[in-house]
Design an enzyme around this catalytic site. Structure first.
Site, PDB file in Angstrom:
ATOM      1  N   GLU A  90     -41.683  33.433 -98.269  1.00 46.46           N
ATOM      2  CA  GLU A  90     -42.207  34.310 -97.182  1.00 46.46           C
ATOM      3  C   GLU A  90     -43.574  35.120 -97.427  1.00 46.46           C
ATOM      4  OE1 GLU A  90     -39.947  34.081 -94.791  1.00 46.46           O
ATOM      5  OE2 GLU A  90     -38.221  33.500 -95.796  1.00 46.46           O
TER       6      GLU A  90
ATOM      7  N   ILE B 271     -42.844  32.528-112.068  1.00 42.00           N
ATOM      8  CA  ILE B 271     -42.819  31.201-111.284  1.00 42.00           C
ATOM      9  C   ILE B 271     -42.058  30.294-112.077  1.00 42.00           C
ATOM     10  CG2 ILE B 271     -44.359  29.486-110.529  1.00 42.00           C
ATOM     11  CD1 ILE B 271     -44.488  32.402-108.976  1.00 42.00           C
TER      12      ILE B 271
ATOM     13  N   GLY C 234     -37.268  23.998 -91.909  1.00 38.04           N
ATOM     14  CA  GLY C 234     -36.520  24.951 -90.991  1.00 38.04           C
ATOM     15  C   GLY C 234     -37.422  26.018 -90.732  1.00 38.04           C
TER      16      GLY C 234
ATOM     17  N   GLY D 265     -39.261  36.049-105.427  1.00 37.71           N
ATOM     18  CA  GLY D 265     -39.304  35.156-103.985  1.00 37.71           C
ATOM     19  C   GLY D 265     -40.725  34.992-103.490  1.00 37.71           C
TER      20      GLY D 265
ATOM     21  N   PRO E 142     -44.473  26.097-111.157  1.00 37.53           N
ATOM     22  CA  PRO E 142     -45.660  25.987-110.395  1.00 37.53           C
ATOM     23  C   PRO E 142     -46.136  24.848-109.513  1.00 37.53           C
ATOM     24  CG  PRO E 142     -45.836  25.989-112.825  1.00 37.53           C
ATOM     25  CD  PRO E 142     -44.385  25.806-112.398  1.00 37.53           C
ATOM     26  N   LYS E 143     -45.533  23.659-109.671  1.00 40.34           N
ATOM     27  CA  LYS E 143     -46.038  22.776-108.614  1.00 40.34           C
ATOM     28  C   LYS E 143     -45.335  22.844-107.274  1.00 40.34           C
ATOM     29  CE  LYS E 143     -46.619  17.560-108.657  1.00 40.34           C
ATOM     30  NZ  LYS E 143     -46.191  16.321-109.366  1.00 40.34           N
TER      31      LYS E 143
END
Length: 731
Positions: free
Chosen positions: A698, A622, A232, A695, A625-626
C-alpha cells in the site's frame, strides 16, 4: 537457539511460480477444469433505482442449451444465517434474487445457465425485465450525508483564528475502479450439502464464511480454492453477489456452474475507491510550524451498506500539530458498495495533506522538505505512543540527494525546454503497519524437502516466493527444496491478502511453524546417541543447506535426511501461529516514504507527462528486494493513473457508469511510464512482528499523486485540487 544463517531472505530471487505463469500452467479461477461444468451469465438491472415489475424469461428458456433462468420470482429464499467472523454485517448485504428492489444500475436481477457460454450470453440478452423506475441519487454533492465520525484534540477553531498564516482549501477526488487483469470469476460445485468454489478472491477464509452464512451451512461445509489471482488491488477482498449467484445456480441446476464477469460488469458491483469532497483548513506560524487543522470530508457509500476507510489517520499523526478537528461523513447513494483500493484512505488523505503542505511551503517561501522537517513529531500525537520506527526525515534526505532536489527552481514556470514547462515536486507518505492473527503448517520430509501450507493468497506481489524464502531460512534449506502452498480454505487460516499485512502476519506464522520443525530435528539429533550431535547443547546447533551442525564447528553434524531415516521418521510436522500482542499497544506502527516526481507540461495543450519518479521507503526489513521493486514500481504506476487518468463517470440521470470499459476508463500504459526508481532504507521493526517487516504494497502508491500535483504547480504555477489532473485544468 543460535540465530539461523540467512541465505534466502534478502536475496533478489526470481519468483518460484514464475515458470508456471509464463508457460500458462498457473490456473486462475475460470481456468479450472471441473467435470460437467455449465455456464452462467448475469442479467444486469437497466435502472439505477426502483422495483422490478415483470420478468419475461420465456424466450431465453426456449433457447437450445439453456437449463434455467433464475430471478427473485423463482429463486429459493436463502437463510443468511450469521456466522461469527462473517466479512459482511448481517442484515446489510445485497441479498441477490431475494426481493424486487433495484438498488443500483447493474445490480444482478437474473442469471441464465446454459450448456455453453454462447447460449448463456444469448439467453441473457433475451430476458425482458420491466421496471417501476425511480430517480437514483448518485451525486455526492447533492445527497444527504450520514451522521459524522468525529475526532478532536485541542481547540482547532480557536487556533485557526489566531494563526499567522491560514489556508482554506477544498479538494475533490474521482471515483476509481480497480481494473485488475483477471476479471472476477467463480466456479461452484455442490456434492450433497458440501460446496466447493474456485474463486478469484483475496481472502479464501472470508469467502468461505460468507457462503456458509448465505446458505446456512457450517463453515467446514464450504471449501474455497484460489491458488492464483490475476491482480486485485482490493477488489477481491470480499465475497461479492456474483459468487452467491454462481453457487445458487449450481445448487438449482445440480451442475457445476462457471460464472465469469465481463469487463463492463467489473464496474457494476465489485467495489471501487469512493470519490471524496475534502475541505481542509490549515494554520501555521510564520516559520511554518503547524498550529491547527480542520478536516471535513464527505465520501460515497451505498444505500444498503456503510463503507468507511482509514482516511482520518494521516491527518492525526503525520505532522506535529496541537489542534486538530476532523469530521468524516459517508453519503448513501444508489451505487454498489465501495471497497478498499490500494492505499485505502491514506491515498486520499495524502493527496490533500501533501498538496496543502506544498502550498503552505510556497506561501511561506520555505523549501517543502524543510517545512516537513519543522513539523516532525516526537511521538504519535493521536495516541501519545512512541513510534516503533519513524525515518521520514531520512527518506526525505536520501530522496533529495538521489533525485537532485537541489537543482529544483522553486519559482513556478522558471524551467522550460521548448514548448514544455518542467516542474519538480515531492510528497511524504504514510501507511499503518497492519498485523492480524495467522496460522501456517510446516512439514519436513525424510528426503530433506519441506512443505509449508497456509490459506493465504497471492494476487501478484509474490506470496509464494517470499514465504518460501522465510521458510527456507528458518528450516536451513535451499529455496528449491521448499514448497509453499496457499489459496485453499483447507489450509490453516490467514487474514485477508490486503492492507500490506500478509508478510507480517502470514510470514510470522510461517517462521513460527518452521522454527518449531527445525527445533524438533535439533532435539532429535542431540538426544540420539548415534548422531554426531549427541550431547551438544541445542542452542549451539544451526542448520544450513539441510545439514545440522555445531555453530562453531561445521564439520560436526549430519543431514536431515540421515537423521530422520535413522530414526524411522517419515517426517516432522508443526503448526505455527502469529498474533499481535493483546492489550493496549505500546507503540505506534507505520511505514513512511518520500516520493519525488518530475513532470513536463505542454504550454499550449496542457498535457502532462511524467518524466521520472523516485520513492524512498521506511518499510522495515525487505524480505525480497526483487519483489519489493515490483511492488514499488507498480505502486508508482498506480499513482500516475490516479493523478492523471483514472476517473469513473456516472450519468446521474439513471445511475449508469458511462465509461465502464478500458477504452474510456484510462489507465497508464507502457508509453506513460517514465524512469521509476525505488530505494529502501536498511532496517527492521522488531516491535511490529518477528520478521521485522512493516508492509510495502500500500505504502508505495501513497504520495505519488500529490508529488505529481506539486510538480505540476512548480511547472505551471497552477494549483490542482481535483483528481485526475486534466488538460482543461491547465489551459
Amino acid at each position: 537457539m543460535s540465530p539461523q544463517p540467512r541465505a534466502a531472505v534478502g536475496a533478489p530471487l526470481s519468483r518460484v511460480d514464475g515458470r508456471l505463469k509464463v508457460t500458462g500452467q498457473a490456473l486462475y479461477a475460470a481456468e479450472h477444469e471441473v467435470e460437467g461444468s455449465v455456464h452462467a451469465v448475469i442479467v444486469d438491472a437497466a435502472i439505477g433505482r426502483g422495483r422490478i415489475t415483470s420478468i419475461d424469461s420465456a424466450a431465453a428458456e426456449a433457447l437450445s442449451g439453456v437449463l434455467k433462468v433464475l430471478h427473485h420470482r423463482n429463486a429459493p429464499k436463502l437463510p443468511y444465517r450469521d456466522n461469527s467472523g462473517s466479512n459482511n454485517p448481517p442484515g446489510r448485504r445485497l441479498r441477490v434474487f431475494q426481493d424486487d428492489r433495484v438498488r443500483f444500475h447493474g445490480q444482478p436481477v437474473a442469471v441464465v445457465v446454459a450448456t455453453t457460454l454462447e447460449a448463456a450470453q444469448h439467453g441473457a440478452s433475451l430476458v425482458k425485465v420491466g421496471y417501476d423506475a425511480e430517480q437514483p441519487s448518485t451525486d455526492l454533492t447533492e445527497a444527504e450525508p450520514d451522521e459524522p465520525t468525529r475526532y478532536a484534540r485541542g481547540d482547532a477553531e480557536g487556533a485557526l483564528r489566531s494563526a499567522a498564516v491560514r489556508l482554506d482549501l477544498t479538494y475533490r477526488t474521482a471515483r476509481n475502479h480497480h481494473n485488475p487483469m483477471e476479471p472476477h470469476a467463480t466456479i461452484a460445485r455442490w456434492k450433497g450439502d458440501k460446496l466447493t468454489v474456485w474463486d478469484k478472491t483475496q481472502w479464501v477464509v472470508g469467502t468461505q464464511t460468507e457462503l456458509a452464512t448465505v446458505f446456512g451451512l457450517e463453515t467446514d461445509a464450504v471449501r474455497v480454492i484460489s491458488p492464483f489471482v490475476g491482480g486485485g488491488f482490493g477488489t477481491a477482498l470480499r465475497c461479492w453477489p456474483h459468487v452467491v449467484v454462481a453457487a445458487l445456480a449450481a445448487r438449482e441446476t445440480k451442475r457445476p456452474v462457471k460464472l465469469v464477469l465481463s469487463r463492463k460488469q467489473m464496474y457494476l458491483g465489485t467495489g471501487f475507491r469512493p470519490s471524496y469532497t475534502y475541505h481542509l483548513r490549515l494554520g501555521s506560524d510564520r516559520r511554518g510550524r503547524l498550529t491547527a487543522a480542520v478536516h471535513e470530508l464527505d465520501a460515497e457509500t451505498s444505500s444498503y451498506e456503510t463503507f468507511t476507510e482509514s482516511v482520518l489517520a494521516a491527518g492525526q499523526m503525520l505532522y506535529s500539530m496541537p489542534n486538530v478537528t476532523q469530521r468524516y461523513r459517508t453519503v448513501p447513494l444508489d451505487l454498489p458498495t465501495p471497497l478498499y483500493m490500494r492505499g485505502p484512505g491514506f491515498q486520499t488523505a495524502s493527496f490533500v495533506i501533501e498538496s496543502a503542505m506544498d502550498e503552505l511551503a510556497h506561501k511561506l517561501g520555505v523549501d517543502p522538505i524543510e517545512l516537513r522537517r519543522r513539523n516532525e513529531p516526537s511521538e504519535d500525537e493521536s495516541s501519545g505512543l512512541p513510534f516503533s520506527t519513524r525515518r521520514l526525515r531520512e527518506c526525505c534526505t536520501v530522496g533529495a540527494r538521489e533525485f537532485g532536489w537541489d537543482r529544483r527552481r522553486p519559482e513556478p514556470r522558471s524551467t522550460r525546454e521548448g514548448d514544455w514547462l518542467i516542474g519538480r515536486g515531492m510528497a511524504a507518505g504514510v501507511y499503518d503497519t497492519a498485523r492480524m492473527p495467522a496460522q501456517a503448517r510446516a512439514r519436513l520430509d525424510a528426503d530433506g524437502t519441506a512443505l509449508v501450507e497456509a490459506a493465504a493468497t497471492d494476487m501478484g506481489p509474490g506470496t509464494y516466493t517470499s514465504q518460501t524464502q522465510v521458510a527456507a531460512d528458518a528450516l536451513g534449506l535451499t529455496v528449491r527444496t521448499v514448497t509453499f502452498r496457499l489459496g485453499d480454505s483447507l489450509y490453516p487460516p490467514t487474514p485477508p491478502h490486503g492492507g500490506s499485512m500478509t508478510m507480517a502476519s502470514v510470514g510470522s506464522a510461517t517462521l513460527d511453524a518452521c522454527d518449531k520443525v527445525r527445533r524438533q530435528a535439533i532435539r532429535l539429533a542431540v538426544e540420539d546417541r548415534e548422531s554426531p550431535l549427541y550431547g551438544v547443547a541445542a542452542d549451539e546447533v544451526v542448520v544450513r543447506g539441510g545439514r545440522l551442525h555445531v555453530r562453531n564447528d561445521p564439520t560436526r553434524g549430519e543431514t536431515y535426511r540421515r537423521l530422520l531415516t535413522r530414526n524411522d521418521r517419515t517426517h516432522l510436522e508443526a503448526d505455527g501461529s502469529f498474533a499481535p500482542p493483546t492489550g493496549p499497544e505500546r507503540h505506534s506502527f507505520y511505514g513512511y516514504n518520500a516520493t519525488f516526481a518530475e513532470v513536463a507540461v505542454d504550454v499550449t495543450l496542457g498535457l502532462v507527462r511524467v518524466r521520472r519518479v523516485l520513492g524512498v521507503y521506511d518499510a522495515g526489513r525487505i524480505i525480497s528486494p526483487k519483489l519489493a521493486d515490483s511492488q514499488a514500481l507498480g505502486g508508482m504506476v498506480g499513482g500516475i493513473g490516479t493523478a492523471l487518468l483514472e476517473h469513473t463517470v456516472t450519468d446521474h440521470r439513471d445511475g449508469r457508469i458511462v465509461n465502464a470499459n478500458l477504452a474510456d476508463y484510462l489507465v497508464p500504459v507502457n508509453a506513460d511510464i517514465p524512469d521509476l526508481k525505488a530505494i529502501y532504507l536498511d532496517g527492521e521493526d522488531r516491535e511490529a512482528d518477528p520478521l521485522g517487516v512493516k508492509g510495502l504494497g500500500e505504502l508505495v502508491m501513497i504520495g505519488v499523486a500529490p508529488a505529481i500535483a506539486n510538480a505540476v504547480f512548480n511547472a505551471t504555477g497552477r494549483r490542482i485540487r481535483e483528481l485526475p489532473i486534466t488538460a482543461d485544468a491547465l489551459l
